[in-house]
Write a protein that holds these residues in place. Structure first.
Motif: not given
Lengths: 112, 109
Positions: A98, A100, B31-32, B34, B49, B51, B93
Motif C-alpha cells: 500500500v 503511492e 486494499y487502498a 489513492h 493513500v 486503507t 488498489q
C-alpha cells in the motif's frame, strides 16, 4: 536523480507499423504500470507487472504487448492490431504494498 | 472491469471557495484508495493513500475521507487557490491500480 523516464515525449508513426514506448525507472520499484489517456477520459490500464518476467493484462490490453526482462524497464509495444493507437501513454511504478505510484512524463503517440 | 466513478467531471470555483469531489466504487475488494493531483504539463502526484474504512487524511488545505462500506471517498479543498487548478484522480488498489476519469478543477482569481 531518481525517477521514471519515458521516451520519447512525442512519437509519430505510420499506420500499420509497430512502435515501442520506453519506460525506465531507477527507484527500485517492483510494480510497473502502463496507462492510456484519451481526450475527456481518465487513465485506463493497459498492462501491469509486479515482478520481473511476469505481467498481467489490464482493461484494454488488446493490440498491445509488454515485456519485463529487467526490474528497471517495462517497454510497451503498440502493435498494428491496435485499432486506435493515437493517445497519450503514461508509465508508473510503485513499491509492492500500500503505497503511492510515481509517474513518468508520458509519451504522446500520433499514428497517421 | 472495476468501475471507479468520479463526480463532477469538471468544476469551476472562485478563489476562496471551498469545494469537494466524490469518488465512488461498487466493490470492497481492494486494499487502498489513492488520490492524485495532475497539473497541466506535469505528471500525476499522489495526495493521499487510504486503507481503512473511516480513514481520514489531511495535507494543508486538502483532506480526504473514505467510507468503504458505502463505497465512496470525498476529497475536500478548503479556501481554493488558483494553484489548486488541476485534474484530481482517484484510484483503487487491489493488485492492479484502477483510476476514475478524474475531476477537473479550475479556480479563478
Amino acid at each position: 536523480d531518481g525517477g521514471i523516464t519515458q521516451s520519447p515525449k512525442y512519437l509519430f508513426r505510420k499506420e500499420g507499423q509497430n512502435v515501442t514506448l520506453s519506460c525506465e525507472q531507477n527507484l527500485n520499484h517492483d510494480a510497473m504500470y502502463w496507462y492510456r489517456q484519451d481526450p475527456g477520459q481518465g487513465l485506463r490500464l493497459i498492462y501491469y507487472s509486479q515482478i520481473v518476467n511476469d505481467f498481467q493484462k489490464g482493461d484494454i490490453a488488446e493490440g498491445y504487448s509488454v515485456s519485463r526482462e529487467k526490474k528497471e524497464s517495462f517497454p510497451l509495444t503498440v502493435t498494428s492490431a491496435q485499432k486506435n493507437p493515437t493517445a497519450f501513454y503514461l508509465c508508473a511504478s510503485s513499491p509492492l504494498g500500500v503505497t503511492e505510484a510515481f509517474f513518468g512524463q508520458g509519451t504522446r503517440l500520433t499514428v497517421v | 472491469i472495476l468501475n471507479v466513478e468520479q463526480s463532477p467531471q469538471s468544476l469551476h470555483v472562485q478563489e476562496g471557495d471551498s469545494t469537494n469531489f466524490t469518488c465512488s466504487f461498487p466493490s470492497s475488494n481492494f486494499y487502498a484508495l489513492h488520490w492524485y493531483r495532475w497539473e497541466t504539463a506535469k505528471s500525476p502526484e499522489a495526495l493521499f493513500v487510504m486503507t481503512l474504512n473511516g480513514d481520514e487524511k489531511k495535507k494543508g488545505r486538502i483532506s480526504a475521507t473514505l467510507n468503504t462500506k458505502e463505497g465512496y471517498s470525498y476529497l475536500y479543498i478548503k479556501g481554493s487557490q488558483p494553484e489548486d487548478s488541476a485534474t484530481y484522480l482517484c484510484a483503487l488498489q487491489g493488485g492492479k491500480l484502477i483510476f476514475g476519469q478524474g475531476t477537473e478543477l479550475s479556480v479563478k482569481p
